[in-house]
Design a protein around this motif. Structure first.
Motif, PDB file in Angstrom:
ATOM      1  N   THR A  72      -4.230 -38.348 -35.436  1.00  0.00           N
ATOM      2  CA  THR A  72      -4.861 -37.083 -35.836  1.00  0.00           C
ATOM      3  C   THR A  72      -4.173 -36.495 -37.071  1.00  0.00           C
ATOM      4  O   THR A  72      -4.762 -35.685 -37.775  1.00  0.00           O
ATOM      5  N   ALA A  73      -2.937 -36.908 -37.339  1.00  0.00           N
ATOM      6  CA  ALA A  73      -2.214 -36.513 -38.556  1.00  0.00           C
ATOM      7  C   ALA A  73      -2.294 -35.012 -38.821  1.00  0.00           C
ATOM      8  O   ALA A  73      -2.524 -34.572 -39.945  1.00  0.00           O
ATOM      9  N   GLN A  74      -2.075 -34.221 -37.777  1.00  0.00           N
ATOM     10  CA  GLN A  74      -2.176 -32.760 -37.889  1.00  0.00           C
ATOM     11  C   GLN A  74      -1.318 -32.180 -39.011  1.00  0.00           C
ATOM     12  O   GLN A  74      -1.739 -31.280 -39.725  1.00  0.00           O
ATOM     13  N   SER A  75      -0.094 -32.711 -39.151  1.00  0.00           N
ATOM     14  CA  SER A  75       0.828 -32.114 -40.126  1.00  0.00           C
ATOM     15  C   SER A  75       0.300 -32.272 -41.546  1.00  0.00           C
ATOM     16  O   SER A  75       0.622 -31.478 -42.427  1.00  0.00           O
ATOM     17  N   LYS A  76      -0.503 -33.301 -41.797  1.00  0.00           N
ATOM     18  CA  LYS A  76      -1.072 -33.486 -43.133  1.00  0.00           C
ATOM     19  C   LYS A  76      -2.403 -32.758 -43.286  1.00  0.00           C
ATOM     20  O   LYS A  76      -2.634 -32.042 -44.254  1.00  0.00           O
ATOM     21  N   ILE A  77      -3.285 -32.945 -42.318  1.00  0.00           N
ATOM     22  CA  ILE A  77      -4.613 -32.327 -42.370  1.00  0.00           C
ATOM     23  C   ILE A  77      -4.499 -30.809 -42.541  1.00  0.00           C
ATOM     24  O   ILE A  77      -5.199 -30.202 -43.341  1.00  0.00           O
ATOM     25  N   ARG A  78      -3.562 -30.200 -41.821  1.00  0.00           N
ATOM     26  CA  ARG A  78      -3.435 -28.740 -41.875  1.00  0.00           C
ATOM     27  C   ARG A  78      -2.833 -28.244 -43.182  1.00  0.00           C
ATOM     28  O   ARG A  78      -2.856 -27.059 -43.473  1.00  0.00           O
ATOM     29  N   GLN A  79      -2.273 -29.164 -43.979  1.00  0.00           N
ATOM     30  CA  GLN A  79      -1.821 -28.782 -45.325  1.00  0.00           C
ATOM     31  C   GLN A  79      -2.920 -29.038 -46.351  1.00  0.00           C
ATOM     32  O   GLN A  79      -2.735 -28.794 -47.538  1.00  0.00           O
ATOM     33  N   GLY A  80      -4.030 -29.633 -45.908  1.00  0.00           N
ATOM     34  CA  GLY A  80      -5.125 -29.907 -46.836  1.00  0.00           C
ATOM     35  C   GLY A  80      -5.098 -31.307 -47.421  1.00  0.00           C
ATOM     36  O   GLY A  80      -5.888 -31.637 -48.301  1.00  0.00           O
ATOM     37  N   VAL A  81      -4.189 -32.160 -46.934  1.00  0.00           N
ATOM     38  CA  VAL A  81      -4.121 -33.531 -47.453  1.00  0.00           C
ATOM     39  C   VAL A  81      -5.215 -34.371 -46.794  1.00  0.00           C
ATOM     40  O   VAL A  81      -5.350 -34.378 -45.578  1.00  0.00           O
ATOM     41  N   THR A  82      -6.012 -35.075 -47.623  1.00  0.00           N
ATOM     42  CA  THR A  82      -7.062 -35.927 -47.056  1.00  0.00           C
ATOM     43  C   THR A  82      -6.912 -37.387 -47.473  1.00  0.00           C
ATOM     44  O   THR A  82      -7.669 -38.241 -47.047  1.00  0.00           O
ATOM     45  N   PHE A  83      -5.939 -37.654 -48.357  1.00  0.00           N
ATOM     46  CA  PHE A  83      -5.710 -39.039 -48.778  1.00  0.00           C
ATOM     47  C   PHE A  83      -4.212 -39.266 -48.948  1.00  0.00           C
ATOM     48  O   PHE A  83      -3.526 -38.466 -49.579  1.00  0.00           O
ATOM     49  N   GLU A  84      -3.725 -40.359 -48.395  1.00  0.00           N
ATOM     50  CA  GLU A  84      -2.305 -40.694 -48.533  1.00  0.00           C
ATOM     51  C   GLU A  84      -2.124 -42.095 -49.074  1.00  0.00           C
ATOM     52  O   GLU A  84      -2.867 -43.003 -48.711  1.00  0.00           O
ATOM     53  N   LEU A  85      -1.111 -42.250 -49.915  1.00  0.00           N
ATOM     54  CA  LEU A  85      -0.683 -43.583 -50.323  1.00  0.00           C
ATOM     55  C   LEU A  85       0.675 -43.846 -49.672  1.00  0.00           C
ATOM     56  O   LEU A  85       1.665 -43.171 -49.977  1.00  0.00           O
ATOM     57  N   ALA A  86       0.708 -44.811 -48.752  1.00  0.00           N
ATOM     58  CA  ALA A  86       1.951 -45.135 -48.034  1.00  0.00           C
ATOM     59  C   ALA A  86       2.518 -46.460 -48.542  1.00  0.00           C
ATOM     60  O   ALA A  86       2.051 -46.997 -49.541  1.00  0.00           O
ATOM     61  N   GLY A  87       3.524 -46.972 -47.849  1.00  0.00           N
ATOM     62  CA  GLY A  87       4.141 -48.244 -48.260  1.00  0.00           C
ATOM     63  C   GLY A  87       5.001 -48.079 -49.504  1.00  0.00           C
ATOM     64  O   GLY A  87       5.082 -48.980 -50.335  1.00  0.00           O
ATOM     65  N   ASN A  88       5.643 -46.928 -49.637  1.00  0.00           N
ATOM     66  CA  ASN A  88       6.431 -46.650 -50.836  1.00  0.00           C
ATOM     67  C   ASN A  88       7.888 -47.091 -50.719  1.00  0.00           C
ATOM     68  O   ASN A  88       8.372 -47.426 -49.643  1.00  0.00           O
ATOM     69  N   CYS A  89       8.569 -47.074 -51.853  1.00  0.00           N
ATOM     70  CA  CYS A  89      10.020 -47.312 -51.919  1.00  0.00           C
ATOM     71  C   CYS A  89      10.411 -48.684 -51.363  1.00  0.00           C
ATOM     72  O   CYS A  89      11.501 -48.849 -50.813  1.00  0.00           O
TER      73      CYS A  89
END
Ligand SMILES: [Zn+2]
Length: 326
Positions: A72-89
């Protein structure tokens, strides 16, 4: 008749223009009108006193495992984030999984009470698992150099031989074909720090052939090894030699010794862009930074061989003393 009508919100449309009061209407998940709107809708939302804007793109995350634990990714959705790029560093913890990478992913997963069944090995299986968990936002994942290196060489501090190099290339190529949307390095961290520039270039050229981006947590963001500006040059050199688009992750001047160097970084980036190298960077929207305990405190020689070897070094008084000094 609209499907959705969001009324009385303060619209920030992402074009750079100032916020304005307007209603926003959608049909079939597509915005069809913005302005002072009349008319009926299946669902009406009163956004008085709130901002209505396109979803935010979070270009730098480490949520590789998070969506499997809480889709559900609440911590992101509630900040308004709708797209993430992961697999960093350099870390794409979820895939590919073999050798040392599989071992450490299983260890990582076992810290959570979710009994996650790790029944995949490649990027396709990983992305399918995320998809079927029902993730609420859009996710793109890069294949990490540290993870790939750990699959093939574990935590060895040495150059790969020809077979090992070929296996790493295969893993990167296969991961991208199965859905990875970039190639990342974390040259500051073990085992990425054990790789020389030649290795990075040879692997990045595979990603370049597939037309994906290269993001890098540089070898140094301060004065801890090569120095900040040498590290920026190294990142740019990968673009120069392979033609890949370079994204310098979380650009910063870490530590008082390099404070004030931001202008030098930007000058070098701009000169390189004029030379035809497609290099860009991103920044945190805050002034702190975070990292793992091993990344922040442990000398890289003390991480060779993996977790058990490091624990044995800590248990040895003499070696621990040297670790503390370094
Ligand atoms: Zn990083």
């Amino acid at each position: 008749m609209y499907d959705l009508l969001i009324q009385n919100g303060s619209v920030v449309d992402g074009t750079g223009s100032k916020a304005y009061l307007a209603d926003v209407a959608a049909v079939d998940e597509e915005i069809v009108a913005i302005g002072k709107l009349e008319g009926d809708a299946t669902r009406i939302v009163d956004a008085k006193g709130m901002v209505v804007s396109p979803g935010f793109i979070d270009l730098h995350t480490h949520s590789d495992l998070s969506f499997l634990l809480d889709p559900t990714a609440q911590s992101k959705i509630r900040q308004g984030v709708t797209f993430e790029l992961a697999g960093n560093c350099g870390g794409s913890y979820g895939a590919p999984l073999e050798g040392g990478a599989l071992e450490s992913f299983k260890k990582r997963v076992s810290e959570y009470p979710d009994n996650l069944d790790v029944n995949w090995k490649d990027f396709g299986g990983y992305l399918d698992t995320i998809q079927s968990a029902g993730t609420t936002l859009n996710l793109a994942v890069q294949v990490g150099h540290g993870t790939v290196r750990s699959c093939v060489l574990g935590m060895d501090s040495r150059a790969p031989d020809r077979d090992e190099m070929n296996r790493m290339k295969e893993l990167i190529s296969e991961s991208i074909e199965l859905g990875a949307m970039g190639f990342s390095t974390g040259l500051f961290y073990a085992p990425g720090s054990y790789a020389r520039l030649e290795e990075v270039i040879e692997l990045a050229s595979i990603a370049a052939d597939h037309g994906v981006i290269y993001s890098t947590h540089m070898r140094d963001e301060g004065t801890q090894n090569t120095g900040l500006m040498v590290a920026v040059s190294e990142a740019i050199e990968v673009g120069r030699r392979t033609g890949i688009k370079v994204e310098i992750s979380h650009v910063k001047c870490k530590g008082p010794a390099v404070w004030g160097m931001a202008g030098n970084i930007l000058d070098l980036v701009e000169r390189s862009r004029r030379e035809g190298i497609d290099v860009a960077g991103d920044q945190y929207p805050y002034t702190a930074s975070s990292t793992g305990l091993t990344g922040g405190l442990f000398p890289r020689w003390s991480l060779v061989g993996g977790r058990e070897a490091t624990l044995a070094r800590i248990a040895d008084n003499g070696v621990r003393g040297r670790m503390l000094e370094d």
